[in-house]
Design an enzyme around this catalytic site. Structure first.
Site, short mmCIF file in Angstrom:
data_model
loop_
_atom_site.label_atom_id
_atom_site.label_comp_id
_atom_site.label_asym_id
_atom_site.label_seq_id
_atom_site.Cartn_x
_atom_site.Cartn_y
_atom_site.Cartn_z
N GLU A 44 0.84 -1.20 0.00
CA GLU A 44 0.00 0.00 0.00
C GLU A 44 0.88 1.25 0.00
OE1 GLU A 44 -2.43 2.94 -0.10
OE2 GLU A 44 -3.27 0.93 -0.27
N LYS A 45 0.58 2.19 -0.91
CA LYS A 45 1.43 3.38 -1.03
C LYS A 45 1.05 4.48 -0.04
CE LYS A 45 -1.21 5.77 -4.67
NZ LYS A 45 -1.14 6.38 -6.01
N LEU A 48 -3.04 2.06 5.15
CA LEU A 48 -3.85 0.86 5.21
C LEU A 48 -5.31 1.26 5.50
CD1 LEU A 48 -3.80 -2.28 5.29
CD2 LEU A 48 -3.43 -2.09 7.76
N CYS A 52 -12.03 4.19 1.83
CA CYS A 52 -13.16 4.06 2.76
C CYS A 52 -12.82 4.60 4.14
CB CYS A 52 -13.58 2.60 2.87
SG CYS A 52 -14.83 2.32 4.14
N GLY A 185 -23.22 16.90 -9.35
CA GLY A 185 -23.47 15.48 -9.21
C GLY A 185 -24.44 15.21 -8.08
N ASP A 312 -13.03 -1.03 -6.40
CA ASP A 312 -13.35 0.04 -7.34
C ASP A 312 -12.57 -0.07 -8.64
OD1 ASP A 312 -14.93 0.95 -5.31
OD2 ASP A 312 -13.87 2.85 -5.00
N HIS A 445 -41.87 -3.72 18.83
CA HIS A 445 -42.62 -2.46 18.83
C HIS A 445 -42.21 -1.64 20.05
CE1 HIS A 445 -46.04 0.30 18.46
NE2 HIS A 445 -46.21 0.14 19.77
#
Length: 468
Positions: A44-45, A48, A52, A185, A312, A445
């Protein structure tokens, strides 16, 4: 270090799995693969946890909760509580938000270490179908998993400057509450920031080229959200696309294709996220691509036998929990198990604006395409008949989509905190429940969860707190 050896300098070391990217999909694959006895390297650059944890799900929801507290302070008199609202302290908001992120980040680091995963910090590049180069060293693997995630997108000619024209990354660290904002957007990212900023006191206008906000949701949910946003004073323009943005003396001016113009202090570009894949050696290794996405089958296998891809980076739903599921699927497949492919219609989806929008299964429109218009039955249950929703002073609906005389194939919900009910909704869809089967379950309820039960009672032909 791995097993007491400097693996980067030991050419004989071949991992079972080398993972490029430590976001949701990558670290989930690492944890599950290690649990199953595979020898794993995770590269991982940045940090971690990926988008997200650091730039997406977690920090945005913290901002939204801070906004909810602000709204509650303003509206406390409605509940007979005397309170005063003195404004937003952005330094304090960031301290709260960053504290949440930091705690989760520390826990995740400890989890990866406890599973004996070799964690490598640095920018990796696929150097062959079985190796990744990082920091001048090569990590060899019997299998490679690509999980390099995504970044905010922009449009041709629209330059994000980080000052007046910003992305969601910039919006998360702003040291002030903008007086006014245009949000380009009206999808998940756009409406969540619109909701948070409105709660903070910003004058917000959303620009969405498609006919509705949250256009991927059932049209009924979109209309309910639009109605709620109008009541909150959140403006929006629908059905006309962005044409250009220009600087003004005090901010930005946006022109749409229909000639309408809007001016504000900042323009947030929230048109989605694009895959991180350029310059990483994917194409050189023979991996099939399309518009920057890595192409993969239902088991997340690419066209290269030793390379898989998740999250992604592949053209599936851009959700952290989808990344988790895909990463676990790859790990289990490589460990010799027989995992079931992800049913993407069965993935729960939640937009955490005020009010929340949650869904699982297919929309009414999609159901009619798949099953035929005459085979689809729908029912709407208004939260006005739900005691807990009345207590919370929230409005909304639960809409069910059913195949006539068959299972419920879509659950679509709008209301404050309604995202917490998507767990049962996904069981209803994924277990192909009949309305009568859900109707016979007893729901507590007063809860909002009860509204799901009441909706199914009505769909089963025996409504309780609703009209026939």
């Amino acid at each position: 270090m791995h097993g007491g050896r400097d693996v980067a300098n030991d050419a004989s070391t071949v991992f079972d799995l080398v993972i490029l990217g430590g976001g949701s999909g990558g670290y989930a694959a690492a944890l599950r693969a290690a649990q199953l006895g595979l020898d794993v390297a995770l590269i991982e650059k940045n940090k971690l946890g990926g988008t997200c944890l650091h730039n997406g799900c977690i920090p945005t929801k913290a901002l939204l909760h801070a906004g909810e507290i602000a709204d509650q302070a303003r509206e406390s008199a409605e509940f007979g509580v005397k309170a005063s609202y003195d404004g937003i302290d952005m330094a304090g908001v960031h301290k709260y938000k960053d504290g949440v992120v930091a705690g989760l980040y520390k826990g995740l680091q400890g989890l990866v270490a406890s599973r004996k995963v070799t964690y490598v910090e640095g920018e990796g590049r696929l150097s062959s179908p079985t190796s990744v180069d990082v920091n001048g060293q090569t990590y060899n693997g019997r299998h490679i998993l690509l999980a390099t995630g995504s970044v905010p997108k922009s449009l041709p000619g629209l330059e994000i400057d980080g000052d007046r024209i910003i992305s969601s990354d910039h919006a998360l660290v702003m040291d002030r509450v903008p007086q006014s904002a245009i949000i380009l957007g009206g999808g998940v990212i756009g409406v969540e920031f619109a909701s948070a900023w409105k709660s903070f006191g910003t004058d917000v206008t959303i620009v969405e080229g498609l006919p509705h906000l949250v256009p991927a949701e059932d049209e009924n949910s979109s209309k309910l959200l639009e109605r709620a946003f109008r009541k909150r004073g959140i403006a929006f323009s629908l059905g006309s696309f962005f044409e250009k943005a220009e600087y003004t003396d005090s901010g930005v001016k946006v022109t749409l294709a229909n000639g309408k113009t809007y001016e504000a202090e900042v323009l947030l570009v929230a048109i989605g996220r694009g895959p991180v894949s350029q310059g990483l050696g994917y194409e050189e290794a023979g991996v099939a691509m399309d518009r920057g996405f890595v192409l993969a089958d239902e088991y997340c296998r690419t066209n290269v036998a030793t390379v898989s891809a998740v999250g992604d980076l592949i053209p599936t739903l851009q959700l952290a929990h989808v990344g988790f599921a895909e990463g676990i699927l790859v790990a289990e497949r490589l460990a010799g198990l027989n995992p079931v492919p992800v049913d993407y219609d069965g993935v729960p989806r939640v937009t955490y604006c005020h009010p929340e929008v949650a869904s699982v299964g297919v929309t009414e429109e999609k159901a009619k395409e798949v099953y035929g218009a005459d085979k689809v039955v729908t029912l709407k249950y208004n939260l006005g008949g739900n005691g807990r929703s009345r207590i919370l002073k929230t409005q909304g609906e639960i809409k069910l989509v059913q195949v006539r005389d068959g299972a419920v194939v879509g659950v679509h919900m709008v209301g404050d905190r309604i995202g917490e009910q998507v767990g049962e909704a996904q069981l209803i869809y994924n277990w192909e429940a009949l309305p009568a089967e859900v109707a016979q379950l007893i729901h507590a309820h007063p809860t909002q969860n009860e509204a799901l039960g009441e909706a199914h009672l009505a769909l089963a032909g025996k409504p309780l707190h609703s009209h026939d």
